[in-house]
Write a protein that holds these residues in place. Structure first.
Motif, mmCIF file in Angstrom:
data_model
loop_
_atom_site.group_PDB
_atom_site.id
_atom_site.type_symbol
_atom_site.label_atom_id
_atom_site.label_comp_id
_atom_site.label_asym_id
_atom_site.label_seq_id
_atom_site.Cartn_x
_atom_site.Cartn_y
_atom_site.Cartn_z
ATOM 1 N N GLU A 44 0.845 -1.194 0.000
ATOM 2 C CA GLU A 44 0.000 0.000 0.000
ATOM 3 C C GLU A 44 0.884 1.249 0.000
ATOM 4 N N ASP A 45 1.941 1.224 0.822
ATOM 5 C CA ASP A 45 2.867 2.361 0.846
ATOM 6 C C ASP A 45 3.464 2.593 -0.532
ATOM 7 N N GLN B 21 11.892 -20.358 4.188
ATOM 8 C CA GLN B 21 10.464 -20.494 4.396
ATOM 9 C C GLN B 21 9.801 -19.152 4.132
ATOM 10 N N VAL B 22 8.649 -19.204 3.475
ATOM 11 C CA VAL B 22 7.880 -17.977 3.285
ATOM 12 C C VAL B 22 7.153 -17.676 4.592
ATOM 13 N N GLU B 23 7.451 -16.521 5.152
ATOM 14 C CA GLU B 23 6.833 -16.114 6.416
ATOM 15 C C GLU B 23 5.522 -15.387 6.186
ATOM 16 N N GLU B 24 5.469 -14.572 5.132
ATOM 17 C CA GLU B 24 4.219 -13.882 4.821
ATOM 18 C C GLU B 24 4.169 -13.535 3.350
ATOM 19 N N MET B 25 2.973 -13.422 2.824
ATOM 20 C CA MET B 25 2.784 -13.012 1.444
ATOM 21 C C MET B 25 1.590 -12.066 1.365
ATOM 22 N N GLU B 26 1.624 -11.215 0.358
ATOM 23 C CA GLU B 26 0.508 -10.296 0.146
ATOM 24 C C GLU B 26 0.329 -10.100 -1.349
ATOM 25 N N MET B 27 -0.921 -10.077 -1.776
ATOM 26 C CA MET B 27 -1.248 -9.750 -3.159
ATOM 27 C C MET B 27 -2.199 -8.569 -3.126
ATOM 28 N N ARG B 28 -1.974 -7.648 -4.021
ATOM 29 C CA ARG B 28 -2.797 -6.432 -4.020
ATOM 30 C C ARG B 28 -3.094 -6.052 -5.465
ATOM 31 N N GLY B 29 -4.295 -5.655 -5.720
ATOM 32 C CA GLY B 29 -4.658 -5.132 -7.035
ATOM 33 C C GLY B 29 -5.208 -3.734 -6.867
ATOM 34 N N GLU B 346 -8.372 -6.723 2.760
ATOM 35 C CA GLU B 346 -8.437 -5.264 2.865
ATOM 36 C C GLU B 346 -9.068 -4.674 1.612
ATOM 37 N N ALA B 347 -9.877 -3.652 1.802
ATOM 38 C CA ALA B 347 -10.430 -2.889 0.678
ATOM 39 C C ALA B 347 -10.250 -1.409 0.989
ATOM 40 N N SER B 348 -9.803 -0.657 -0.006
ATOM 41 C CA SER B 348 -9.574 0.767 0.247
ATOM 42 C C SER B 348 -9.971 1.589 -0.963
ATOM 43 N N PHE B 349 -10.353 2.821 -0.689
ATOM 44 C CA PHE B 349 -10.714 3.758 -1.753
ATOM 45 C C PHE B 349 -10.131 5.124 -1.409
ATOM 46 N N TYR B 350 -9.531 5.767 -2.419
ATOM 47 C CA TYR B 350 -8.969 7.106 -2.242
ATOM 48 C C TYR B 350 -9.494 8.014 -3.350
ATOM 49 N N HIS B 351 -9.709 9.256 -2.984
ATOM 50 C CA HIS B 351 -10.007 10.286 -3.982
ATOM 51 C C HIS B 351 -8.961 11.379 -3.830
ATOM 52 N N ALA B 366 -6.833 -6.161 -1.337
ATOM 53 C CA ALA B 366 -5.610 -6.876 -0.965
ATOM 54 C C ALA B 366 -5.953 -8.110 -0.139
ATOM 55 N N PHE B 367 -5.088 -9.101 -0.283
ATOM 56 C CA PHE B 367 -5.186 -10.314 0.525
ATOM 57 C C PHE B 367 -3.774 -10.683 0.982
ATOM 58 N N GLY B 368 -3.624 -10.963 2.259
ATOM 59 C CA GLY B 368 -2.312 -11.359 2.776
ATOM 60 C C GLY B 368 -2.436 -12.523 3.723
ATOM 61 N N ARG B 369 -1.317 -13.180 3.907
ATOM 62 C CA ARG B 369 -1.327 -14.360 4.787
ATOM 63 C C ARG B 369 0.056 -14.515 5.427
ATOM 64 N N LYS B 370 0.042 -14.895 6.708
ATOM 65 C CA LYS B 370 1.287 -15.198 7.403
ATOM 66 C C LYS B 370 1.365 -16.700 7.616
#
Lengths: 74, 371
Positions: A44-45, B21-29, B346-351, B366-370
Motif C-alpha cells: 500500500e505504501d 520459508q515464506v513467512e508472509e505473502m501479500e497480493m494487491r490489485g 483489505e479494501a480501500s478507496f482514495y479520492h 488486498a489479501f495477505g497471509r502469514k
C-alpha cells in the motif's frame, strides 16, 4: 523557514533520544497492535508513494529516491 | 496452497537455501482512474492544455522469506498497465487505447544480529522507453531495550532510456543517475505512543527532463521541455502515532517539508484515524494535504528561441492537492473463521484532487497471509 524546520526535527530527535523513560517489552501490547505499525502494508505504501511521486514535484527523501520509472522526472 | 505458490514465486527470483520459508505473502490489485489537463500534453488544443486521462491497473506482490534465524529476504514485485501512458501520449490523440506496461522487482536482504540489522537492497525496473537498476544498503541500530532505533540508508539508481522527442522520433539512448541518503530515528515515548523523524537527501544528474514533453510557445507552436541541470532535493519528515485503548482507536499524524534547488518547496500533512469496530475488523479514515510552490521555470507559454529551462508539466506547477481515503481491514487471524486464520483482507478507496485540474480515483483490494 528551512532552518526552523531543521531545528524542529533535531529537537524532536534529541528529545526522543534522551528524554524518555524506557518502556519494557512486557508493556508494549498496544504498540504491537496492527494499527500502530509504521506501515500498514508495504505494498500500500509503495502504491500510494508512486501515486504522489508521479503527480507532485516533491519526490525524494523518505527512504525512497526520485527517479526510476514513470513520474521519474518530477 | 498459498504457501506453495508463494515459495515457488520466491524461488524464481531468489536462489535461497533449502531451509528458506515464506513467512508472509501479500497480493494487491489497485485500479486508478485519472482525469485532468496539463499544458505539457499535446492531447488537446495546440496551445493546451491537453488531456491527462489515464487508466492504470497495478497488481502488486510481496513476499517475506526467512532463510535462517539471521537472514530474511523481502521481495516486492509491481506491475503497471497504463492506458494513454506518458510515452504513448504522443499518439494518444489518435490512439486512445494506447497502452504501456511497466514492472519493478525490489529485493531487500537483511541480516538481523542482535541490536543491529544490516540490509542490502537491489532490483530493477523496465517500461517501454526506460530501463532502470538500483542498489543500496541500510544499517539500523536499536538502543535502550529497543525503545530507540536509528537507521542510515543509501540507494543509487541508474536509469537508461530512449530519447524519444516530442515528435515521436528516437534520438539514441540517454541516462539519469540518482543518489539518495536517509537518516531516520524512531522512539517509543510511552506504552501507547511512538514518534519518528527522518531526513532524506537526493541528488539527480543526467537527462532530467521528459524528452517527449513539450511547452506551448507564444504565437503558436510548441518547443522542447528543458530542465535546469542537477537537482538537489531535501526532505524532512516527522510522525507521531498514538493508541487510545479505551476507545480502541489509533491516531497518526505526519508532516513533511521538502525543498530543492529548482526553487520548489512543499508542505505535506497527513492524518489517519483507525477505529476498531470489532476485535477483527477496523476502519481507517485518512486525509492528506499537499501544497507545493512549483519550479521556478514553470510556465504555460514561452517565447520561442529562448535557451533557458522551461517546463509546462502540470506536476511541477504551483498547486494544492488533497486526498481523502477510507480503508476497511479484516484481520482474519482474530476472526471466528478457522479457514482464514493468519490472513487479512483489505479494501480501500482514495479520492485525490489537485487545484490545477487533476483528479484520481483509486480502488484497491488486498489479501495477505502469514505462515
Amino acid at each position: 523557514m528551512p532552518k526552523a524546520l531543521v531545528a524542529t526535527v533535531l529537537l524532536v530527535a534529541t528529545v526522543a533520544a534522551t528524554g524518555c523513560a524506557i518502556v519494557p517489552k512486557n508493556r508494549r501490547m498496544y504498540l504491537a497492535d496492527p494499527t500502530m505499525q509504521a506501515s500498514d502494508s508495504p505494498l500500500e505504501d509503495r502504491a500510494r508513494r508512486k501515486l504522489h511521486n508521479s503527480r507532485e514535484g516533491a519526490a525524494g527523501g523518505d527512504g525512497e529516491p526520485a527517479g526510476g520509472g514513470c513520474g521519474c522526472s518530477n | 496452497m498459498w504457501r506453495r505458490l508463494a515459495l515457488a514465486g520466491a524461488l524464481i527470483t531468489l536462489s535461497s537455501s533449502a531451509r528458506a520459508q515464506v513467512e508472509e505473502m501479500e497480493m494487491r490489485g489497485a485500479f486508478f482512474d485519472q482525469n485532468g489537463h496539463g499544458y505539457q500534453s499535446v492531447a488537446g488544443p495546440p496551445q493546451g492544455p491537453g488531456s491527462e486521462h489515464a487508466l492504470i491497473f497495478e497488481p502488486l506482490f510481496h513476499l517475506l522469506i526467512k532463510q535462517s534465524e539471521a537472514w530474511t529476504h523481502v521481495v516486492d514485485v509491481t506491475v503497471d498497465i497504463v492506458s494513454n501512458a506518458s510515452i504513448d501520449a504522443i499518439d494518444a490523440v489518435s490512439t486512445a487505447s494506447a497502452v504501456n506496461e511497466a514492472a519493478t522487482i525490489d529485493v531487500t536482504s537483511a541480516h538481523n544480529g542482535g541490536d543491529t540489522t544490516l540490509a542490502i537492497r537491489y532490483g530493477g525496473h523496465i517500461e517501454e522507453p526506460l530501463r532502470s537498476v538500483f542498489a543500496g544498503g541500510a544499517v539500523t541500530q536499536r538502543l535502550a531495550d529497543d525503545n530507540f532505533a536509528i537507521s542510515l540508508s543509501g540507494l543509487a539508481t541508474f536509469d537508461f532510456f530512449d530519447h524519444v522527442d516530442r515528435h515521436g522520433s528516437q534520438l539514441g539512448e540517454e541516462g539519469r543517475q540518482t543518489l539518495n541518503a536517509n537518516l531516520s530515528v524512531s522512539q517509543i515515548l510511552s506504552p501507547t505512543t511512538v514518534v519518528d523523524a527522518s531526513y532524506g537527501f537526493t541528488l539527480q544528474a543526467g537527462t532530467l527532463q521528459t524528452t517527449y514533453n513539450s511547452v506551448p510557445l507564444v504565437g503558436g507552436g510548441r518547443g522542447d521541455e528543458v530542465f535546469a541541470g542537477r537537482r538537489f532535493r531535501h526532505a524532512f519528515a516527522g510522525r507521531i502515532a498514538q493508541h487510545v485503548p479505551d476507545t480502541r482507536s489509533t491516531l497518526k499524524l505526519s508532516y513533511r517539508y521538502y525543498v530543492d534547488n529548482y526553487d520548489l518547496s512543499a508542505h505535506t500533512v497527513e492524518g489517519q484515524l483507525y477505529q476498531y469496530l470489532v476485535d477483527w475488523l477496523y476502519v481507517r479514515g485518512s486525509y492528506r494535504y499537499h501544497w507545493q510552490s512549483g519550479v521556478d521555470f514553470y510556465g504555460t507559454a514561452f517565447e520561442p528561441g529562448l535557451l533557458q529551462p522551461e517546463t509546462s508539466d502540470s506536476d511541477l506547477a504551483p498547486f494544492t492537492a488533497h486526498e481523502v481515503g477510507l480503508k476497511l481491514v479484516l484481520l482474519a487471524e482474530r476472526s471466528p473463521w478457522e479457514g482464514l486464520k493468519r490472513s487479512f483482507i483489505e479494501a480501500s478507496f482514495y479520492h485525490y484532487w489537485r487545484t490545477n485540474d487533476l483528479q484520481v480515483n483509486w480502488l484497491a483490494l488486498a489479501f495477505g497471509r502469514k505462515f
